[in-house]
Scaffold this motif. Structure first.
Motif, PDB file in Angstrom:
ATOM      1  N   LEU A 111       0.847  -1.191   0.000  1.00 11.67           N
ATOM      2  CA  LEU A 111       0.000   0.000   0.000  1.00 11.67           C
ATOM      3  C   LEU A 111       0.885   1.244   0.000  1.00 11.67           C
ATOM      4  CD1 LEU A 111      -2.497  -1.218   2.746  1.00 11.67           C
ATOM      5  CD2 LEU A 111      -2.651  -1.542   0.283  1.00 11.67           C
ATOM      6  N   ARG A 112       0.493   2.225  -0.771  1.00 10.07           N
ATOM      7  CA  ARG A 112       1.342   3.416  -0.898  1.00 10.07           C
ATOM      8  C   ARG A 112       0.609   4.734  -0.639  1.00 10.07           C
ATOM      9  NH1 ARG A 112       3.409   0.001  -4.954  1.00 10.07           N
ATOM     10  NH2 ARG A 112       5.649  -0.393  -4.731  1.00 10.07           N
ATOM     11  N   HIS A 113      -0.697   4.725  -0.606  1.00 17.48           N
ATOM     12  CA  HIS A 113      -1.452   5.976  -0.474  1.00 17.48           C
ATOM     13  C   HIS A 113      -2.210   5.949   0.853  1.00 17.48           C
ATOM     14  CE1 HIS A 113      -0.539   6.741  -4.705  1.00 17.48           C
ATOM     15  NE2 HIS A 113      -0.906   5.493  -4.936  1.00 17.48           N
ATOM     16  N   MET A 114      -1.771   6.784   1.778  1.00 12.18           N
ATOM     17  CA  MET A 114      -2.341   6.794   3.121  1.00 12.18           C
ATOM     18  C   MET A 114      -3.161   8.068   3.349  1.00 12.18           C
ATOM     19  SD  MET A 114      -0.500   6.358   6.852  1.00 12.18           S
ATOM     20  CE  MET A 114       0.433   7.888   6.734  1.00 12.18           C
ATOM     21  N   VAL A 115      -4.352   7.859   3.892  1.00 13.28           N
ATOM     22  CA  VAL A 115      -5.178   8.973   4.353  1.00 13.28           C
ATOM     23  C   VAL A 115      -4.917   9.108   5.852  1.00 13.28           C
ATOM     24  CG1 VAL A 115      -7.518   9.876   4.584  1.00 13.28           C
ATOM     25  CG2 VAL A 115      -6.904   8.489   2.577  1.00 13.28           C
ATOM     26  N   TYR A 116      -4.520  10.302   6.288  1.00 16.78           N
ATOM     27  CA  TYR A 116      -4.096  10.424   7.685  1.00 16.78           C
ATOM     28  C   TYR A 116      -4.326  11.846   8.199  1.00 16.78           C
ATOM     29  CZ  TYR A 116       0.005  12.928   5.974  1.00 16.78           C
ATOM     30  OH  TYR A 116       0.838  13.860   5.376  1.00 16.78           O
ATOM     31  N   ILE A 117      -4.310  11.945   9.499  1.00 17.33           N
ATOM     32  CA  ILE A 117      -4.276  13.230  10.193  1.00 17.33           C
ATOM     33  C   ILE A 117      -2.841  13.463  10.638  1.00 17.33           C
ATOM     34  CG2 ILE A 117      -5.086  14.500  12.227  1.00 17.33           C
ATOM     35  CD1 ILE A 117      -7.724  12.950  12.011  1.00 17.33           C
ATOM     36  N   ALA A 143      -7.820  15.773   7.691  1.00 19.29           N
ATOM     37  CA  ALA A 143      -7.223  14.604   7.029  1.00 19.29           C
ATOM     38  C   ALA A 143      -6.660  14.989   5.665  1.00 19.29           C
ATOM     39  CB  ALA A 143      -8.266  13.502   6.887  1.00 19.29           C
ATOM     40  N   ARG A 144      -5.686  14.253   5.217  1.00 18.53           N
ATOM     41  CA  ARG A 144      -5.036  14.478   3.931  1.00 18.53           C
ATOM     42  C   ARG A 144      -4.482  13.158   3.387  1.00 18.53           C
ATOM     43  NH1 ARG A 144      -0.525  18.529   6.073  1.00 18.53           N
ATOM     44  NH2 ARG A 144      -2.445  19.279   7.085  1.00 18.53           N
ATOM     45  N   ILE A 145      -3.930  13.204   2.169  1.00 15.12           N
ATOM     46  CA  ILE A 145      -3.362  12.006   1.534  1.00 15.12           C
ATOM     47  C   ILE A 145      -1.858  12.178   1.423  1.00 15.12           C
ATOM     48  CG2 ILE A 145      -3.274  10.590  -0.556  1.00 15.12           C
ATOM     49  CD1 ILE A 145      -6.137  11.301  -1.109  1.00 15.12           C
ATOM     50  N   GLY A 146      -1.127  11.165   1.782  1.00 14.36           N
ATOM     51  CA  GLY A 146       0.326  11.168   1.636  1.00 14.36           C
ATOM     52  C   GLY A 146       0.814   9.797   1.210  1.00 14.36           C
ATOM     53  N   LEU A 174     -11.093   9.841   1.401  1.00 15.15           N
ATOM     54  CA  LEU A 174     -10.919  11.167   1.992  1.00 15.15           C
ATOM     55  C   LEU A 174     -12.186  12.004   1.814  1.00 15.15           C
ATOM     56  CD1 LEU A 174      -9.167  13.338   3.315  1.00 15.15           C
ATOM     57  CD2 LEU A 174      -8.276  13.903   1.032  1.00 15.15           C
ATOM     58  N   ALA A 175     -12.800  11.951   0.641  1.00 12.74           N
ATOM     59  CA  ALA A 175     -14.036  12.699   0.409  1.00 12.74           C
ATOM     60  C   ALA A 175     -15.137  12.233   1.352  1.00 12.74           C
ATOM     61  CB  ALA A 175     -14.470  12.551  -1.054  1.00 12.74           C
ATOM     62  N   ASP A 176     -15.205  10.932   1.612  1.00 14.41           N
ATOM     63  CA  ASP A 176     -16.212  10.409   2.538  1.00 14.41           C
ATOM     64  C   ASP A 176     -15.960  10.931   3.955  1.00 14.41           C
ATOM     65  OD1 ASP A 176     -18.460   8.545   3.127  1.00 14.41           O
ATOM     66  OD2 ASP A 176     -16.925   7.486   4.282  1.00 14.41           O
ATOM     67  N   LEU A 177     -14.702  11.003   4.372  1.00 12.95           N
ATOM     68  CA  LEU A 177     -14.375  11.537   5.700  1.00 12.95           C
ATOM     69  C   LEU A 177     -14.731  13.021   5.805  1.00 12.95           C
ATOM     70  CD1 LEU A 177     -10.909   9.804   6.279  1.00 12.95           C
ATOM     71  CD2 LEU A 177     -13.057   9.270   7.454  1.00 12.95           C
ATOM     72  N   ALA A 204       0.903  10.533  14.498  1.00 14.83           N
ATOM     73  CA  ALA A 204      -0.074  10.780  13.428  1.00 14.83           C
ATOM     74  C   ALA A 204      -1.177   9.729  13.526  1.00 14.83           C
ATOM     75  CB  ALA A 204       0.599  10.728  12.059  1.00 14.83           C
ATOM     76  N   ILE A 205      -2.323  10.036  12.930  1.00 14.42           N
ATOM     77  CA  ILE A 205      -3.457   9.104  13.000  1.00 14.42           C
ATOM     78  C   ILE A 205      -3.757   8.627  11.571  1.00 14.42           C
ATOM     79  CG2 ILE A 205      -5.871   8.810  13.644  1.00 14.42           C
ATOM     80  CD1 ILE A 205      -5.454  11.120  15.644  1.00 14.42           C
ATOM     81  N   SER A 206      -3.558   7.348  11.327  1.00 15.10           N
ATOM     82  CA  SER A 206      -3.829   6.767  10.009  1.00 15.10           C
ATOM     83  C   SER A 206      -5.317   6.436   9.895  1.00 15.10           C
ATOM     84  CB  SER A 206      -2.999   5.510   9.794  1.00 15.10           C
ATOM     85  OG  SER A 206      -3.364   4.870   8.594  1.00 15.10           O
ATOM     86  N   LEU A 207      -5.911   6.882   8.833  1.00 17.80           N
ATOM     87  CA  LEU A 207      -7.331   6.612   8.562  1.00 17.80           C
ATOM     88  C   LEU A 207      -7.505   5.591   7.433  1.00 17.80           C
ATOM     89  CD1 LEU A 207      -8.529  10.307   8.783  1.00 17.80           C
ATOM     90  CD2 LEU A 207      -8.820   8.524  10.499  1.00 17.80           C
ATOM     91  N   GLY A 208      -6.408   5.025   6.960  1.00 16.35           N
ATOM     92  CA  GLY A 208      -6.473   4.011   5.909  1.00 16.35           C
ATOM     93  C   GLY A 208      -5.339   4.140   4.924  1.00 16.35           C
ATOM     94  N   VAL A 209      -4.810   3.017   4.508  1.00 18.56           N
ATOM     95  CA  VAL A 209      -3.736   2.980   3.507  1.00 18.56           C
ATOM     96  C   VAL A 209      -4.251   2.184   2.319  1.00 18.56           C
ATOM     97  CG1 VAL A 209      -1.330   2.488   3.062  1.00 18.56           C
ATOM     98  CG2 VAL A 209      -2.073   3.018   5.392  1.00 18.56           C
ATOM     99  N   PHE A 210      -4.056   2.700   1.116  1.00 22.89           N
ATOM    100  CA  PHE A 210      -4.700   2.128  -0.068  1.00 22.89           C
ATOM    101  C   PHE A 210      -3.676   1.889  -1.173  1.00 22.89           C
ATOM    102  CE2 PHE A 210      -7.656   4.723   2.278  1.00 22.89           C
ATOM    103  CZ  PHE A 210      -8.761   3.892   2.407  1.00 22.89           C
ATOM    104  N   LYS A 211      -4.006   0.912  -1.986  1.00 21.60           N
ATOM    105  CA  LYS A 211      -3.145   0.558  -3.113  1.00 21.60           C
ATOM    106  C   LYS A 211      -3.334   1.513  -4.279  1.00 21.60           C
ATOM    107  CE  LYS A 211      -2.124  -3.419  -6.080  1.00 21.60           C
ATOM    108  NZ  LYS A 211      -2.468  -4.836  -6.367  1.00 21.60           N
TER     109      LYS A 211
END
Length: 253
Positions: A139-145, A208-211, A197-200, A181-188
């Motif tokens: 997984l490379r795309h993480m949604v996080y605070i 929240a943001r994507i990194g 992120l839009a749903d959050l 940091a707070i991870s809200l999900g990591v995606f492929k």
């Protein structure tokens, strides 16, 4: 002497004339038509048959039945060759089967979603046609605070998330620059991360943001053997409750 020859010639001429006139027919057959008719037996019963109309004037004969059939066969256009697209139903079925994979894999699930998905599959009674196995996923795309100043600040932020109805998260506690940091999900897939992120944001999560963060995790996938239209229809009804899943063809072991 001359008189004798004269009378002989005169008599010969008289006999010849009498013969030609038919006076001597009773003594000698002359061959003339009246004489032959008189010599024929029952000549009065002879009747001349009427001449058939077709015999009186030559006409073109009507074509025979065989000739008419041959002419019709020649005049009739040959049937057009069948188009390749006009396949028989049996050929269509074979083509559809050739296009349908015999093995399909659906994933990847985290542990909790895999348990829920498996319980739903139990109602289909697929038996050994479905199996569960673990897979590794990068997984490379993480949604996080972003990282909080300390543990207490991170805990206050997670409490706010719970109040907004967000429960799928974890606090990063390693010694990296992402500590607290707070991870809200990591995606492929990045698009899937953006959709999450839009749903959050709709739920009220604004920070929240994507990194990018490479993470190799253990996930769960389900493999279906003997995949057909009936199985696809049943499984698709369950998949609607599990977004962001992948379906891929697999090899039958």
């Amino acid at each position: 002497m001359l008189k004798f020859f004269f009378w002989i010639l005169l008599l010969a001429n008289a006999v010849l004339l009498a013969y030609q006139q038919g006076y001597l027919d009773e003594l000698v057959a002359s061959g003339r038509e009246p004489g032959r008719l008189q010599n024929q037996l029952n000549a009065d019963k002879i009747r001349v048959a009427p001449v058939p109309p077709q015999a009186s004037a030559p006409q073109a004969s009507a074509p025979s039945v065989e000739t008419a059939a041959m002419t019709a066969a020649v005049d009739q256009p040959a049937p057009a060759p069948s188009s390749p697209a006009q396949s028989t139903p049996a050929a269509e079925v074979v083509a559809q089967k050739a296009d349908t994979p015999s093995c399909v894999e659906i994933g990847n699930f985290n542990a909790a979603d895999a348990q829920r998905f498996e319980s739903r599959l139990a109602a289909l009674s697929l038996g050994d046609r479905v199996s569960r196995h673990g897979v590794q996923e990068v997984l490379r795309h993480m949604v996080y605070i972003p990282p909080q100043p300390d543990r207490e600040a991170a805990e206050r932020k997670t409490a706010e998330l719970r109040q907004l109805g967000v429960t799928d998260f974890y606090v990063i506690q390693d010694n990296s620059d992402m500590r607290w940091a707070i991870s809200l999900g990591v995606f492929k897939i990045e698009d899937v991360a953006r959709a999450h992120l839009a749903d959050l944001n709709r739920k009220g999560v604004r920070s929240a943001r994507i990194g990018e963060r490479t993470l190799t995790t253990k996930a769960v996938a389900f493999r279906f053997k003997g995949w057909d239209a009936a199985m696809k229809e049943s499984v698709d009804k369950i998949r609607t409750d599990f977004p962001n899943l992948e379906m891929r063809e697999c090899k039958v072991a």
